[in-house]
Design a protein around this motif. Structure first.
Motif: not given
Length: 512
Positions: A227-234, A379-385, A499-502
Motif C-alpha cells: 500500500g505504501q508503494n502504491v501511495m509512493k508512486i502517485y 528520473e523514472g518518475v519524470f519519465a513515467g509522467f 517526493g514520497y519520503r519528504n
C-alpha cells in the motif's frame, strides 16, 4: 561517454538516437494513418476508432507511473543487478515488440483492435520510460545532453519521414483499396524496432549501481508495504508539479506536441477529403514535411545553444504558426495548387522539427532541478509522467477529432464527405494547433534553465552532497536555485513535501 574511457563516441550517439525509431516512428505511423486505417479498412466508426486510443490511456494511467517506479527500483532485484534497472526492460521488449504488426491487420472486430493496441502501448511504455532516463544518467554535461537529444531528434524525424513515405509507396503499388499496404508498413517497422532495441541495449548505459547506492544512502532504507508503494508512486508523480521548471517544461511540451497531435490526426483527412487529393499525395506531403523536420532540429539546436531553450521554442513555434496560416490561405484561395501545399508543408516541417527537439532537450535537465528540491534522483518518475502525458495528449487529440468528425456527419468508408465535415477538418487543422502553440509560447518564458544556470545548479548540488551547509550559500546561487525551483532556498534539499519520503516525513512531523 563510453563506459570504459569516459568518451561518448559516434556509436553511442547513434544508438541512443536510434531508439526514437520506436518513440517517433511508431508514433508517426499511428498518428498519421491508424485512425484512417480503422475507419477506411476495418469498418469502425470515427468514435469507435478514436475510443481505442482513449481506452489505452486509461490503462496507461496505471502502467506509466508504475513502470517509472519499477525502473527506479529494479536494481534491488537480481535481474536488475545483472542487466540494469533500465536496460533490462529494453532487452525484454525485443520479442514483445512484434505485437506492433498485429494492430495493422484488417477484418477483425472492435475488441481485437482494442486488445492489440493496448498490448502494443504496454510494450511501448516498457521501452520509452527506461529510455527517457538514459540521457540524464549517461552524462551531466549540458552540451553533451543537447547533442544526445539532437541525435535522438534527427533519427526521430527520419523515422517519421519513413512512416509517411512507406505507406504512400505501398498504396501506390497495391492500390488505395488494399489494407495490405499498412500491414506491410507495420511489419517493416517491427523489424526495424527489433534491430534498434539491440543497438540501444548494447551501446548505451545507465547510472552505475555504486552511484545508485550512494544516492540511496541519503535516505532511510525502511521497507515499504504494498500500500505504501502504491501511495509512493502517485505522490511522487503528483509532487513533480511542484517544480517550477517542470511546470514550464510541461507547458511547452503540451502546447507543442498536442498541437502536432491534433494536426497529425486530421491532416490525412484534410488532404484527401477537404482538398480532394489522394492518400498518396497526403503521404508525399507528410514525407516532405518530415524531411524538413530534420533541418528544423538543426535550427532548434542552434537557437538553444545561442539563445536559450525557451527562446528556441518561440522561434520554431512561430515558424509552425506561419505554416498553419499558410494552410488557411491555400484552403481559402488556391486549394488546387500542389506547389503551394508543398511549400507550406516544408515550412511546417521546419517548425515541427524544432518543436520536437526543444522539450526533449529541456526534459533532461528537469531531474537535476528536482534533485536539489527532493534530495533524490527520480528520473523514472519524470519519465513515467512524460510518457503518460505524451500518450494521453495523442489519445485526446485523436478522440476529439473522431468525435467532431462524427458529429459533423463524417461517413466511414466513403470516398466523399458532406460540406460540414470538410469545414470541420479545416477548422481542426488550423485553429486547434494555433491556440495550443500560443499556450506553449507563453510557457516558454517561464523556463529559466540555461547553460549558466545549470552549471550553478550542479555546483550547489555537489556542495550539498559533500556536506556543505545550506546557510553558507552565496547570493547568486540562492537566486538561481529559487528561480529554477519556485521554492525558497530554505525549503530545498528535502525540506519540503516533494517526493514520497519528504512528504511522509513532513506528515510525521505534523503529528509530533
Amino acid at each position: 561517454m563510453s563506459k570504459k574511457d569516459g568518451k561518448i563516441r559516434f556509436i553511442n550517439y547513434f544508438s541512443y538516437g536510434m531508439n526514437d525509431f520506436i518513440g517517433a516512428g511508431a508514433f508517426a505511423l499511428t498518428s498519421a494513418w491508424l485512425l484512417y486505417f480503422y475507419t477506411t479498412f476495418c469498418g469502425l466508426t470515427p468514435i469507435e476508432a478514436s475510443s481505442i486510443f482513449a481506452l489505452a490511456r486509461i490503462v496507461d494511467a496505471v502502467a506509466s507511473p508504475t513502470m517509472g517506479f519499477i525502473t527506479d527500483n529494479f536494481h534491488k532485484t537480481a535481474l536488475g543487478r545483472r542487466f540494469g534497472r533500465r536496460k533490462f526492460f529494453l532487452l525484454a521488449a525485443i520479442p514483445l515488440i512484434i505485437v506492433y504488426s498485429a494492430i495493422w491487420v484488417s477484418g477483425f472486430s472492435y475488441l481485437y483492435y482494442v486488445g492489440t493496441y493496448i498490448a502494443f502501448e504496454i510494450v511501448y511504455t516498457m521501452v520509452l520510460i527506461p529510455y527517457d532516463t538514459l540521457a540524464a544518467e549517461m552524462t551531466s554535461d549540458f552540451k553533451i545532453r543537447a547533442k544526445l537529444t539532437s541525435a535522438r531528434m534527427y533519427i526521430a524525424q527520419f523515422s517519421a519521414f519513413l512512416a509517411a513515405f512507406i505507406p504512400g509507396r505501398l498504396i501506390n503499388t497495391l492500390g488505395k483499396e488494399s489494407p495490405q499496404s499498412f500491414l506491410i508498413a507495420g511489419g517493416i517497422f517491427t523489424v526495424i524496432f527489433i534491430i534498434v532495441l539491440i543497438l540501444v541495449y548494447t551501446f548505451t548505459w545507465e547510472r552505475s549501481l555504486e552511484e545508485i547506492e550512494i544516492l540511496e544512502g541519503r535516505h532511510s532504507k525502511e521497507k515499504l508495504s504494498f500500500g505504501q508503494n502504491v501511495m509512493k508512486i502517485y505522490i511522487d508523480l503528483v509532487t513533480t508539479l511542484k517544480i517550477r521548471t517542470f511546470r514550464a517544461h510541461l507547458g511547452m511540451y503540451i502546447g507543442g506536441y498536442l498541437a502536432q497531435d491534433t494536426f497529425n490526426a486530421v491532416f490525412t483527412y484534410f488532404i484527401v477529403f477537404a482538398l480532394f487529393k489522394g492518400a498518396v499525395v497526403a503521404s508525399n506531403l507528410l514525407a516532405l514535411m518530415y524531411i524538413f523536420q530534420i533541418a528544423g532540429v538543426g535550427i532548434a539546436t542552434y537557437c538553444t545553444l545561442r539563445l536559450s531553450p525557451g527562446g528556441a521554442f518561440r522561434v520554431v513555434s512561430l515558424i509552425f504558426l506561419a505554416s498553419i496560416a499558410g494552410y488557411l490561405i491555400v484552403y481559402g484561395t488556391i486549394p488546387d495548387s500542389l506547389a503551394a501545399l508543398y511549400v507550406v508543408s516544408a515550412l511546417a516541417g521546419l517548425g515541427r522539427g524544432g518543436i520536437n527537439f526543444v522539450p526533449w532537450n529541456n526534459y533532461t535537465f528537469v531531474p537535476d532541478v528536482d534533485e536539489i528540491v527532493s534530495a533524490d534522483r527520480r528520473e523514472g518518475v519524470f519519465a513515467g509522467f512524460m510518457s503518460l502525458l505524451r500518450k494521453a495528449s495523442q489519445a485526446l487529440a485523436v478522440f476529439l477529432v473522431g468525435v467532431i468528425l462524427q458529429e459533423f456527419n463524417f461517413k466511414s468508408g466513403s470516398t466523399s464527405q458532406p460540406p460540414e465535415a470538410l469545414t470541420a477538418m479545416a477548422v481542426i487543422l488550423i485553429a486547434a494547433p494555433a491556440i495550443l502553440l500560443i499556450y506553449g509560447i507563453i510557457s516558454s518564458y517561464k523556463f529559466k534553465v540555461s547553460h549558466e544556470s545549470h552549471e550553478v545548479l550542479k555546483k550547489e548540488i555537489a556542495r550539498l552532497k559533500d556536506g556543505g551547509l545550506k546557510e553558507d550559500v552565496d547570493a547568486e546561487t540562492r537566486t538561481t536555485v529559487e528561480e529554477l525551483t519556485g521554492l525558497n532556498y530554505e525549503n530545498v534539499w528535502g525540506n519540503n513535501k516533494v517526493g514520497y519520503r519528504n512528504w511522509r516525513r513532513y506528515k510525521e512531523n505534523q503529528k509530533a
